[in-house]
Design a protein around this motif. Structure first.
Motif, PDB file in Angstrom:
ATOM      1  N   ASP A 140     126.447  21.609  55.378  1.00  0.00           N
ATOM      2  CA  ASP A 140     126.856  22.736  56.209  1.00  0.00           C
ATOM      3  C   ASP A 140     125.684  23.251  57.041  1.00  0.00           C
ATOM      4  OD1 ASP A 140     128.991  24.740  56.859  1.00  0.00           O
ATOM      5  OD2 ASP A 140     127.499  26.123  56.039  1.00  0.00           O
ATOM      6  N   VAL A 141     124.491  23.214  56.473  1.00  0.00           N
ATOM      7  CA  VAL A 141     123.302  23.686  57.187  1.00  0.00           C
ATOM      8  C   VAL A 141     122.784  22.632  58.151  1.00  0.00           C
ATOM      9  CG1 VAL A 141     120.886  24.385  56.923  1.00  0.00           C
ATOM     10  CG2 VAL A 141     122.634  25.299  55.375  1.00  0.00           C
ATOM     11  N   LEU A 142     122.564  21.412  57.663  1.00  0.00           N
ATOM     12  CA  LEU A 142     121.890  20.393  58.480  1.00  0.00           C
ATOM     13  C   LEU A 142     122.770  19.821  59.576  1.00  0.00           C
ATOM     14  CD1 LEU A 142     119.854  18.434  55.769  1.00  0.00           C
ATOM     15  CD2 LEU A 142     119.160  20.381  57.181  1.00  0.00           C
ATOM     16  N   SER A 143     124.069  19.992  59.491  1.00  0.00           N
ATOM     17  CA  SER A 143     124.964  19.498  60.544  1.00  0.00           C
ATOM     18  C   SER A 143     125.130  20.502  61.675  1.00  0.00           C
ATOM     19  CB  SER A 143     126.342  19.166  59.952  1.00  0.00           C
ATOM     20  OG  SER A 143     126.969  20.335  59.446  1.00  0.00           O
ATOM     21  N   ASP A 144     124.626  21.713  61.495  1.00  0.00           N
ATOM     22  CA  ASP A 144     124.708  22.755  62.519  1.00  0.00           C
ATOM     23  C   ASP A 144     123.339  22.895  63.176  1.00  0.00           C
ATOM     24  OD1 ASP A 144     124.366  25.623  63.536  1.00  0.00           O
ATOM     25  OD2 ASP A 144     126.525  25.553  63.132  1.00  0.00           O
ATOM     26  N   PRO A 145     123.215  22.625  64.486  1.00  0.00           N
ATOM     27  CA  PRO A 145     121.908  22.639  65.143  1.00  0.00           C
ATOM     28  C   PRO A 145     121.148  23.960  64.977  1.00  0.00           C
ATOM     29  CG  PRO A 145     123.545  21.629  66.568  1.00  0.00           C
ATOM     30  CD  PRO A 145     124.287  22.220  65.413  1.00  0.00           C
ATOM     31  N   GLN A 146     121.840  25.105  65.051  1.00  0.00           N
ATOM     32  CA  GLN A 146     121.155  26.397  64.945  1.00  0.00           C
ATOM     33  C   GLN A 146     120.671  26.659  63.518  1.00  0.00           C
ATOM     34  OE1 GLN A 146     124.241  28.953  66.695  1.00  0.00           O
ATOM     35  NE2 GLN A 146     122.865  29.313  68.424  1.00  0.00           N
ATOM     36  N   LYS A 147     121.549  26.400  62.571  1.00  0.00           N
ATOM     37  CA  LYS A 147     121.142  26.601  61.173  1.00  0.00           C
ATOM     38  C   LYS A 147     119.999  25.651  60.818  1.00  0.00           C
ATOM     39  CE  LYS A 147     125.908  27.703  59.864  1.00  0.00           C
ATOM     40  NZ  LYS A 147     127.095  27.240  59.118  1.00  0.00           N
ATOM     41  N   LYS A 148     120.105  24.415  61.260  1.00  0.00           N
ATOM     42  CA  LYS A 148     119.081  23.419  60.954  1.00  0.00           C
ATOM     43  C   LYS A 148     117.730  23.834  61.552  1.00  0.00           C
ATOM     44  CE  LYS A 148     118.205  18.424  61.341  1.00  0.00           C
ATOM     45  NZ  LYS A 148     116.889  18.504  61.996  1.00  0.00           N
ATOM     46  N   ALA A 149     117.756  24.344  62.803  1.00  0.00           N
ATOM     47  CA  ALA A 149     116.515  24.760  63.454  1.00  0.00           C
ATOM     48  C   ALA A 149     115.855  25.907  62.687  1.00  0.00           C
ATOM     49  CB  ALA A 149     116.787  25.174  64.899  1.00  0.00           C
ATOM     50  N   THR A 150     116.655  26.860  62.218  1.00  0.00           N
ATOM     51  CA  THR A 150     116.126  27.977  61.437  1.00  0.00           C
ATOM     52  C   THR A 150     115.556  27.484  60.115  1.00  0.00           C
ATOM     53  OG1 THR A 150     117.752  29.471  62.421  1.00  0.00           O
ATOM     54  CG2 THR A 150     116.697  30.199  60.386  1.00  0.00           C
ATOM     55  N   TYR A 151     116.282  26.619  59.455  1.00  0.00           N
ATOM     56  CA  TYR A 151     115.831  26.095  58.162  1.00  0.00           C
ATOM     57  C   TYR A 151     114.546  25.283  58.319  1.00  0.00           C
ATOM     58  CZ  TYR A 151     115.782  23.312  53.884  1.00  0.00           C
ATOM     59  OH  TYR A 151     115.404  22.705  52.714  1.00  0.00           O
ATOM     60  N   ASP A 152     114.463  24.460  59.368  1.00  0.00           N
ATOM     61  CA  ASP A 152     113.275  23.628  59.579  1.00  0.00           C
ATOM     62  C   ASP A 152     112.034  24.482  59.822  1.00  0.00           C
ATOM     63  OD1 ASP A 152     114.711  21.337  59.238  1.00  0.00           O
ATOM     64  OD2 ASP A 152     114.941  20.889  61.366  1.00  0.00           O
TER      65      ASP A 152
ATOM     66  N   PHE B 272     111.754  28.094  59.151  1.00  0.00           N
ATOM     67  CA  PHE B 272     111.516  29.232  58.255  1.00  0.00           C
ATOM     68  C   PHE B 272     111.929  28.954  56.809  1.00  0.00           C
ATOM     69  CE2 PHE B 272     112.269  30.966  62.515  1.00  0.00           C
ATOM     70  CZ  PHE B 272     111.082  31.649  62.719  1.00  0.00           C
ATOM     71  N   GLY B 273     112.487  27.776  56.563  1.00  0.00           N
ATOM     72  CA  GLY B 273     112.876  27.430  55.213  1.00  0.00           C
ATOM     73  C   GLY B 273     114.121  28.168  54.759  1.00  0.00           C
ATOM     74  N   GLU B 274     114.454  27.995  53.491  1.00  0.00           N
ATOM     75  CA  GLU B 274     115.662  28.615  52.950  1.00  0.00           C
ATOM     76  C   GLU B 274     115.550  30.132  52.926  1.00  0.00           C
ATOM     77  OE1 GLU B 274     118.548  28.325  49.001  1.00  0.00           O
ATOM     78  OE2 GLU B 274     116.615  27.266  49.049  1.00  0.00           O
ATOM     79  N   GLU B 275     114.337  30.642  52.718  1.00  0.00           N
ATOM     80  CA  GLU B 275     114.147  32.096  52.682  1.00  0.00           C
ATOM     81  C   GLU B 275     114.468  32.717  54.026  1.00  0.00           C
ATOM     82  OE1 GLU B 275     110.564  35.352  51.888  1.00  0.00           O
ATOM     83  OE2 GLU B 275     110.334  33.264  51.249  1.00  0.00           O
ATOM     84  N   GLY B 276     113.967  32.100  55.088  1.00  0.00           N
ATOM     85  CA  GLY B 276     114.263  32.629  56.418  1.00  0.00           C
ATOM     86  C   GLY B 276     115.715  32.441  56.801  1.00  0.00           C
ATOM     87  N   LEU B 277     116.308  31.324  56.359  1.00  0.00           N
ATOM     88  CA  LEU B 277     117.708  31.052  56.681  1.00  0.00           C
ATOM     89  C   LEU B 277     118.625  32.089  56.044  1.00  0.00           C
ATOM     90  CD1 LEU B 277     119.832  29.020  57.881  1.00  0.00           C
ATOM     91  CD2 LEU B 277     119.832  27.927  55.632  1.00  0.00           C
ATOM     92  N   LYS B 278     118.389  32.370  54.760  1.00  0.00           N
ATOM     93  CA  LYS B 278     119.296  33.261  54.033  1.00  0.00           C
ATOM     94  C   LYS B 278     118.879  34.724  54.092  1.00  0.00           C
ATOM     95  CE  LYS B 278     120.901  29.710  50.803  1.00  0.00           C
ATOM     96  NZ  LYS B 278     121.080  29.305  49.402  1.00  0.00           N
ATOM     97  N   GLY B 279     117.612  34.964  54.388  1.00  0.00           N
ATOM     98  CA  GLY B 279     117.170  36.349  54.452  1.00  0.00           C
ATOM     99  C   GLY B 279     117.118  36.904  55.861  1.00  0.00           C
ATOM    100  N   GLY B 280     117.242  36.055  56.874  1.00  0.00           N
ATOM    101  CA  GLY B 280     117.170  36.495  58.255  1.00  0.00           C
ATOM    102  C   GLY B 280     115.770  36.313  58.811  1.00  0.00           C
ATOM    103  N   ILE B 281     115.687  36.091  60.097  1.00  0.00           N
ATOM    104  CA  ILE B 281     114.400  35.870  60.752  1.00  0.00           C
ATOM    105  C   ILE B 281     113.788  37.221  61.101  1.00  0.00           C
ATOM    106  CG2 ILE B 281     113.260  34.821  62.740  1.00  0.00           C
ATOM    107  CD1 ILE B 281     115.560  32.857  62.885  1.00  0.00           C
ATOM    108  N   PRO B 282     112.486  37.412  60.840  1.00  0.00           N
ATOM    109  CA  PRO B 282     111.818  38.670  61.221  1.00  0.00           C
ATOM    110  C   PRO B 282     111.991  38.945  62.706  1.00  0.00           C
ATOM    111  CG  PRO B 282     110.414  37.354  59.807  1.00  0.00           C
ATOM    112  CD  PRO B 282     111.590  36.494  60.155  1.00  0.00           C
ATOM    113  N   PRO B 283     112.056  40.219  63.095  1.00  0.00           N
ATOM    114  CA  PRO B 283     112.303  40.570  64.507  1.00  0.00           C
ATOM    115  C   PRO B 283     111.297  39.953  65.463  1.00  0.00           C
ATOM    116  CG  PRO B 283     112.512  42.486  63.091  1.00  0.00           C
ATOM    117  CD  PRO B 283     111.983  41.405  62.229  1.00  0.00           C
ATOM    118  N   GLU B 284     110.031  39.811  65.041  1.00  0.00           N
ATOM    119  CA  GLU B 284     109.033  39.288  65.967  1.00  0.00           C
ATOM    120  C   GLU B 284     109.290  37.830  66.341  1.00  0.00           C
ATOM    121  OE1 GLU B 284     107.166  39.329  61.782  1.00  0.00           O
ATOM    122  OE2 GLU B 284     108.487  40.564  63.030  1.00  0.00           O
ATOM    123  N   PHE B 285     110.161  37.146  65.592  1.00  0.00           N
ATOM    124  CA  PHE B 285     110.467  35.754  65.910  1.00  0.00           C
ATOM    125  C   PHE B 285     111.823  35.617  66.596  1.00  0.00           C
ATOM    126  CE2 PHE B 285     107.655  35.562  62.178  1.00  0.00           C
ATOM    127  CZ  PHE B 285     106.632  34.779  62.698  1.00  0.00           C
TER     128      PHE B 285
END
Length: 316
Positions: A54-66, A68-81
């Protein structure tokens, strides 16, 4: 950054795997660990595979995971990014791996892609058999001249059809050239079948493409089965006194055919062996049948009428 799980390891692929490889990996592992499989089924492993895909087949989710890792994916990206353009809302897997599985394979029967009429695959205790159905055949007219059907020829026909890509999930339109070898003597309505050359699909057998011979009209001959009909226009004098007919054949010969009979309205001259080749035995031919259209004079003087009466009343 320490991550609690690695989606790439879950799918047993490297971090640079293209989309097609991600699909192939999920396809293989999801079938292997599906809970319905008695020998290898695992509810936990199956759920992990669903989330990873579900994550790796979605370009946006995959880009976030690549990045920021799982923490950034599930916790949200900090505003500065946030200006990076990556998907920034918090990700939460819907928790239904069966839904992911069915969306991937399509339809109510996700195992349909993996069964054929001849050899159903078996996944542990799962032995469901799905018979693929073939699409309805496609008919196209093949217009041929009388010369083509007399001599035989090869016609090249370009078709465009949908072909499945290597990933087994997507398709594209590709052109293909079909060679039709026309045999001497083929008739109107002859059918040429190209098996399974129609559009490809994941859950169906491609349709057959059927070309049906349609004969074009000819300026000199009319075809009747294996015979050729030729109409000659003659005068009344010729009909009564005799003449010769010149006929150019389809293979370029000039036939001179003497007519010594009286040409009456039902009269036909049959020339054997000068018609169309027989499809079962092209060395043999049908007949050339010559019919006649008599041109009568529009007017006759009284003197000519008298002469004709005298001639017709002559005792033979």
């Amino acid at each position: 950054m320490i991550m609690s799980s690695d989606y790439y390891e879950t799918l047993e692929i490297n971090r640079h795997a293209p989309d097609a490889e991600i699909k192939r990996a999920y396809r293989r592992l999801a079938l292997k660990f599906h809970p319905s499989c008695r020998e290898t089924g695992s509810v936990e492993r199956f759920s992990q595979l669903g989330e990873a895909y579900d994550v790796l087949s979605d370009p946006q989710k995959k880009a976030t995971y690549d990045k920021f890792g799982e923490e950034g994916l599930k916790g949200g990206i900090p505003p500065e990014f946030g200006s990076s353009g990556a998907w920034s809302s918090k990700y939460e897997y819907h928790g239904n791996p069966d839904q992911t599985f069915r969306q991937f394979f399509g339809g109510d029967n996700p195992f349909a892609d993996f069964f054929t009429n001849d050899a159903p695959l078996q996944f542990g205790g799962l032995q469901q058999v799905v018979v693929k159905t073939q699409d309805c055949h496609i008919e196209r007219d093949l217009h041929l001249s009388l010369d083509d059907l007399f001599h035989g020829c090869t016609k090249k026909i370009k078709i465009s059809r949908r072909v499945m890509n290597e990933d087994g999930c997507t398709s594209s339109i590709k052109d293909k050239i079909l060679n039709i070898h026309v045999e001497p003597g083929w008739k109107e309505g002859t059918r040429v079948v190209f098996s399974k050359e129609g559009d490809q699909g994941p859950n169906s057998i491609p349709a057959d493409i059927v070309f049906i011979v349609r004969q074009k009209s000819h300026p000199l001959f009319v075809r009747q089965q294996s015979d050729l009909i030729y109409k000659a226009q003659i005068s009344l004098e010729m009909a009564l006194t005799g003449f010769s007919v010149d006929v150019e054949t389809l293979d370029g010969r000039l036939l001179t055919i003497p007519i010594n009979d009286i040409v009456h309205p039902a009269y036909k001259k049959v020339v054997t062996g000068e018609g169309m080749p027989l499809s079962q035995n092209p060395s043999q031919r049908g007949h050339l049948i010559i019919t006649f259209e008599v041109q009568f004079p529009e007017k006759l003087s009284a003197e000519r009428k008298q002469l004709i009466k005298h001639a017709l009343n002559f005792k033979f």
